[in-house]
Enzyme design. Structure first.
Site: not given
Ligand code: AMP
Length: 281
Positions: A33, A35, A37-38, A148, A150, A185-187
């Site tokens: 998912a 975005h 941020g990723h 991140g 985050k 940003m967040s999934s």
């Molecule tokens: P996730 O897919 O939510 O597990 O996140 C995967 C990676 O993306 C993790 O290292 C998160 O910290 C990073 N991440 C998620 N959201 C953000 C964001 N808004 N800004 C920067 N990194 C992010």
């Protein structure tokens, strides 16, 4: 861009590239998912590594029994397009069976850190995170892995794990990417209704307020927490999970903030749990 499905495929991909002098591998672990941020993590990886792999794996062991594993957003084709556009050369997208073979009984537990902040609210969560990241590190043999800020508590946990297990992969932490109005940003933002989306701004608003106080010299943790609570009080539909002033390495509470102190919040907006944080300076 290559789609790799097994640990062996990822290992072979990485080894074939790394055996060329000067060629380094960057790994960006995600649950998909994807975005912006990723995207920023992939770009950061591309900037310093010759080859970048993005892993996309919704890791069942980091979800509690009543959490959102089944309905977590999955958008594989769009994720691959984003990863390719940002310069990734490979996507590692294993099955659950590939990461957790039948009978899997080995887990990574980071004592102490694993039960603080999100680890306190989500028992078992960090055990799942540490386990899957350890498996990814062993499979990818990357020079650097990008995470991140985050997920600041997750960063602390993984730094501890990587140091304790003497992983050769260096952990690189990238800044939080936000929407124009401040929402991190967040999934999981996809779960928010329009009304909840507006309410969710209280997290970043509280953080901005605390950062301003800290910039003007306020260092007492209790005062900073109360100031954040006061901002949250303006959005009564949002339920605070925690507001914490903590040492970023140990995640233990501190009474006095110093440069580098973590100010972290977690809150429920409707059925969605959101987190955000700032590193005070
Ligand atoms: P996730 O897919 O939510 O597990 O996140 C995967 C990676 O993306 C993790 O290292 C998160 O910290 C990073 N991440 C998620 N959201 C953000 C964001 N808004 N800004 C920067 N990194 C992010």
């Amino acid at each position: 861009m290559k789609i790799l499905r097994t640990v062996e495929e990822l290992r072979q991909w990485s080894r074939a590239l790394r055996c060329q002098p000067g060629h380094t591998i960057g790994l960006v672990p995600t649950m998909g998912a994807l975005h912006a941020g990723h995207g920023s993590l992939i770009r950061a990886a591309r900037a310093v590594c010759q080859h970048v792999a993005v892993s996309i794996f919704v890791n069942p062991t980091q979800f509690g029994p009543n959490e959102d594993y089944a309905r977590y957003p999955r958008s594989f084709d769009a994720d691959c397009a984003l990863a390719a556009a940002e310069g990734a050369e490979a996507v590692f997208a294993p099955s659950v069976e590939e990461m957790y073979p039948t009978g899997a009984a080995t887990f990574v537990e980071v004592e102490g850190l694993g039960s603080r902040l999100d680890g306190a609210s989500r028992p078992g969560h960090f055990r799942g995170v540490a386990t899957v990241v350890a498996k990814l590190f062993l499979a990818a043999e990357a020079d650097k892995a990008f995470f991140g800020q985050k997920d600041a508590a997750q960063v602390a946990l993984l730094r501890r794990m990587a140091a304790d297990l003497r992983f050769a992969t260096e952990i690189v932490v990238c800044p939080i990417v936000r929407e124009a109005d401040g929402l991190a940003m967040s999934s999981r933002n996809a779960y928010l209704s329009p009304a909840e989306r507006a309410q969710a701004l209280v997290l970043s608003r509280a953080l901005r307020h605390v950062e301003e106080l800290a910039a003007h010299g306020e260092r007492r943790a209790s005062v900073l927490v109360e100031a954040a609570r006061a901002v949250f009080a303006g959005e009564p539909a949002v339920r605070i999970d925690y507001i914490a002033v903590a040492d970023w390495a140990t995640l233990l509470p501190v009474e006095t903030a110093a440069p580098g102190t973590l100010f972290a919040v977690a809150a429920h907006v409707g059925a969605t749990r959101l987190i955000d944080n700032a590193i005070l300076n």
